[in-house]
Structure formats: C-alpha cells, structure tokens
Scaffold this active site. Structure first.
Site, PDB file in Angstrom:
ATOM      1  NE  ARG A 238      -3.715  -2.349   2.273  1.00 39.77           N
ATOM      2  CZ  ARG A 238      -4.283  -3.026   2.989  1.00 39.77           C
ATOM      3  NH1 ARG A 238      -3.207  -3.948   3.349  1.00 39.77           N
ATOM      4  NH2 ARG A 238      -5.425  -3.832   2.514  1.00 39.77           N
TER       5      ARG A 238
ATOM      6  CE  LYS B 245       1.050  12.424 -15.732  1.00 40.15           C
ATOM      7  NZ  LYS B 245       0.847  13.508 -16.681  1.00 40.15           N
TER       8      LYS B 245
ATOM      9  CD  GLU C 106       8.707  14.975 -23.383  1.00 42.71           C
ATOM     10  OE1 GLU C 106       7.925  16.074 -22.736  1.00 42.71           O
ATOM     11  OE2 GLU C 106       7.491  13.873 -23.064  1.00 42.71           O
TER      12      GLU C 106
ATOM     13  CE  LYS D 213       5.707  16.962 -14.138  1.00 43.87           C
ATOM     14  NZ  LYS D 213       6.743  15.312 -15.398  1.00 43.87           N
TER      15      LYS D 213
ATOM     16  CD  GLU E  19      -2.661  15.649 -16.298  1.00 44.78           C
ATOM     17  OE1 GLU E  19      -1.829  15.374 -16.015  1.00 44.78           O
ATOM     18  OE2 GLU E  19      -3.381  14.208 -16.911  1.00 44.78           O
TER      19      GLU E  19
ATOM     20  NE  ARG F  50       1.610  16.408 -12.697  1.00 39.96           N
ATOM     21  CZ  ARG F  50       2.804  16.016 -12.056  1.00 39.96           C
ATOM     22  NH1 ARG F  50       1.958  16.062 -11.259  1.00 39.96           N
ATOM     23  NH2 ARG F  50       3.114  15.349 -12.649  1.00 39.96           N
TER      24      ARG F  50
ATOM     25  CG  ASN G 141      -0.328  15.583 -20.595  1.00 38.04           C
ATOM     26  OD1 ASN G 141       1.353  15.116 -20.251  1.00 38.04           O
ATOM     27  ND2 ASN G 141      -1.302  15.928 -20.188  1.00 38.04           N
TER      28      ASN G 141
ATOM     29  CG  HIS H 215       2.357  14.566 -24.016  1.00 36.74           C
ATOM     30  ND1 HIS H 215       3.201  15.623 -24.521  1.00 36.74           N
ATOM     31  CD2 HIS H 215       3.394  13.577 -23.152  1.00 36.74           C
ATOM     32  CE1 HIS H 215       4.436  15.512 -23.749  1.00 36.74           C
ATOM     33  NE2 HIS H 215       4.013  14.513 -22.851  1.00 36.74           N
TER      34      HIS H 215
ATOM     35  CG  HIS I 118       0.301   9.229 -25.172  1.00 36.23           C
ATOM     36  ND1 HIS I 118       0.243  10.088 -23.852  1.00 36.23           N
ATOM     37  CD2 HIS I 118       1.878   9.657 -24.719  1.00 36.23           C
ATOM     38  CE1 HIS I 118       1.163  10.611 -23.654  1.00 36.23           C
ATOM     39  NE2 HIS I 118       1.764  10.168 -23.683  1.00 36.23           N
TER      40      HIS I 118
ATOM     41  CG  HIS J 117       7.122   9.695 -24.814  1.00 30.83           C
ATOM     42  ND1 HIS J 117       5.951   9.785 -24.865  1.00 30.83           N
ATOM     43  CD2 HIS J 117       7.746  10.848 -24.276  1.00 30.83           C
ATOM     44  CE1 HIS J 117       5.519  10.629 -24.308  1.00 30.83           C
ATOM     45  NE2 HIS J 117       6.717  11.356 -23.569  1.00 30.83           N
TER      46      HIS J 117
END
Length: 375
Positions: free
Chosen positions: A122, A144, A186, A228, A238, A242, A246, A249, A253, A267
């Site tokens: 956990r 993330k 990036e 960032k 997000e 935030r 992206n 992206h 993606h 990527h």
C-alpha cells in the site's frame, strides 16, 4: 558541485539534485533518508551495462546494502507482466514498508518502479535516479507513474511522489544520440507552453544540448525542472493546468499506441510530431499564427526530430496508418471528461492553453495532414 531544486506538494516535499558525477556521491546523498542501510536498485539492461557499477560502488562505500533487479530495456517493459514480476521479487526480498526502492534508468524504469512502489504494501518510498534527458527534464519529477495497455499509454497508474531525485548529467554521455534528441523534445515543450525566452535560448543552444555541452545541458535540465516543479506544486493531481505539460502528448500517445510501443517510434519523437500537430490544429482553428507553427516545425527539423508521420527519414513512415484509427486512440486519453478529450492548444509561442471544444473532424484532418505531409 550540484544545484538543488525543491518540489513542494500538499503533503510532501523533496529535493532534485542536478550536477555532474553525482552517481559517485549517491550513497552519501541517499543514506540520510533511509530507515535502515539497505535498498533495492531496479534498472534495465542498457543502464546496467553502462552505469550500474558507479551506483553500486557509491552505495557500498556509504555502507548501504542492496539487491539489484535488471529488467529488459524498452517501452514494452511498462506492462502488467513486468509489474507483477517486480512486485513478486520485492516481496521475495522481504522489503519493508519503511524501505525505499531506487529507480535507476529512463522514463520506462521510473514510471514502472514508481507505480510498483505506490502499490507495494500500500505504498513504499522510492528514489529517482534518471539517466536519460527525457526522464531528467520530465518523467522523474512530479509523481506520475504507471504502465501501458494495448488500449493506450499510461492508462493504469497512480500519483506517487519520489523522496529524492538525483540527476547526474554525465549519464547522458553513454546515451545513443537518438535518445538524447528524443529527450530534447520534452525540453522544447517547456518553452512552447509558457516560456518564450527559454525557447529563444533553445533556438541558439539546442544543438549544444544534444552534442554534450555540459553547461547547456545543465541549464536546460534546471530550467525544465523548475518549470515542472512550479506546475506540480499548484496542481499535483492534474485537475487543471498541469495538463498543459501534455502539449503534443495526446497526438503522440496515439502514434505510440498504433506502433505497439515498439522502438520504431520512441516517446520523445512521438511528442515532437505531436507538438507540430498541436500547433497545426491551433492554426486550423484560427487560434495561432501560421508563422509560429512553422517556427516550431523548422526548429525540430533542424534538431533532426521527426515532424510528421510520413517523414521519409523515419521508420514510422513505413507503418500503415489511417486518420480514423489514430483518432480512435485519442478517445482513450486520460484527459477525457464528459466524453470530450481535452487538448493542449496554443495562441502562439509560449501561449499554450487547454481546450475541450475541438471538433472530431478537425482532429482527423490534422492526422491526415501529417500522414500526407511528405507527399
């Protein structure tokens, strides 16, 4: 000598150290935050071959015992099978909840290990030691983490902040040039979102970053991490701005999913194409000057990054794709709300914003434009 940035979120703060030859100091930097002098390093085959001995020696010198798990390199490692394997091995090592795992590698390792840490007993602490430009400026910061599925990238995951990020810029020296260029996409992203002065600096210094200029690399990493850290502090989960991080992206993606997360398209290359598409979409919607979209395209091309799906210099152009199939991938985007995908659009260089009212036909048209661009 290193420089330090602090990331502060609601219930947690942690340092990012950036400098040269920090792997040799890793043991003494990490030791004070361990509950007991032992840990587990999780890395991939490429990083193990080039960098692992440096980290292991540093931990040994600091009196830290460790086990090492070496995973296959590549985006395919971000999978349920590898996640299950990592968790099983951690359980076999009898890692305690108060211990910390070390994610030593690029974005794939950081994402997978961060997710494993978030669900092991956990939640267990972890340390990011990013070894690629992409992970140093983006994925190692902000918490993330997750894995891919056949339906899309990073669709299973969590938010789990690291306890420490240690960025040694010398790890970039052993990186293939293709990976450095992909990471550069990036870096450019931060300038295009809201820092036109940084983009202007990149226009003059981008090639220095890729060819190994240490001062240029350090400046780019620090600027990106500060940007960032600021965004993450304001919007950790997000729920708002935030999502600006992206930029490109959602398109990228979709391309990665269509390629099956293979090395045909890595990527950062997908993000480069995606950013061009985001600017083209903004032009199509009457939001952004055509000249700014062309500036972005020319900058990325000058740095030898792909800017369209049909780029004849890139293996991506050999994969049959359709605008409809690519559009269908975007419908699985994590930023979808009320059945609408949130896109990052722009009013010009350094003027990104979020938009949910984008017509599906406009998205398909932009995919088709990229498919036809080299004809």
């Amino acid at each position: 000598m290193s420089q330090k940035i602090t990331v502060t979120v609601k219930d947690h703060s942690y340092p990012i150290y950036v400098g040269a030859n920090l792997l040799e100091q890793a043991g003494e930097i990490i030791a004070p935050i361990l509950s007991r002098p032992q840990s587990v390093i999780i890395t991939d085959e490429n990083v193990a071959r080039h960098q692992l001995s440096r980290l292991e020696k540093s931990l040994t010198n600091a009196g830290i015992a460790f086990s090492t798990l070496i995973l296959p390199a590549g985006e395919a490692t971000k999978s349920f099978d590898q996640l299950q394997s990592v968790l099983d091995q951690l359980l076999g090592l009898k890692l305690e909840r108060s211990d910390k795992i070390i994610a030593f590698g690029g974005g794939v390792i950081g994402d997978l290990v961060g997710f494993a840490a978030s669900i092991y007993q956990r939640g267990i602490g972890f340390i990011q030691i990013p070894t690629t430009l992409l992970s140093q400026v983006d994925s190692s910061v902000g918490g993330k983490c997750g894995i891919n599925t056949p339906r899309g990238k990073n669709l299973v995951g969590s938010f789990h902040q690291p306890d420490l990020v240690l960025t040694d810029v010398t790890t970039l020296d052993s990186l293939p040039e293709r990976q450095v260029r992909a990471g550069y996409a990036e870096v450019v992203k931060y300038g295009l979102i809201n820092d036109v002065d940084f983009f202007t600096w990149l226009e003059s210094n981008g090639e220095k970053i890729i060819t190994g200029d240490r001062l240029a690399q350090t400046h780019a990493i620090l600027t990106s991490c500060r940007a960032k850290a600021h965004v993450v502090a304001e919007d950790e989960k997000e729920k708002g701005n935030r999502a600006l991080l992206n930029l490109g992206h959602t398109f990228g993606h979709a391309l990665e999913a269509e390629c099956g997360y293979a090395d045909t398209l890595i990527h950062g290359e997908a993000v480069a194409i995606g950013m061009v598409m985001a600017f083209d979409l903004s032009v199509r919607m009457g939001l952004c000057p055509q000249a700014d979209a062309e500036t972005v395209r020319q900058h990325l091309e000058r740095l030898a990054l792909p800017t369209c799906i049909s780029d004849p210099k890139h293996a991506l152009s050999n994969i049959p794709m359709t605008a409809q199939r690519l559009f269908d991938h975007t419908l699985h985007d994590k930023k979808t709300s009320g059945g609408k995908v949130t896109y990052v659009l722009t009013r010009g260089l350094g003027q990104a914003f979020l938009c949910r009212d984008v017509a599906p036909n406009d998205i398909k048209a932009i995919f088709q434009q990229s498919l036809d661009a080299a004809d």
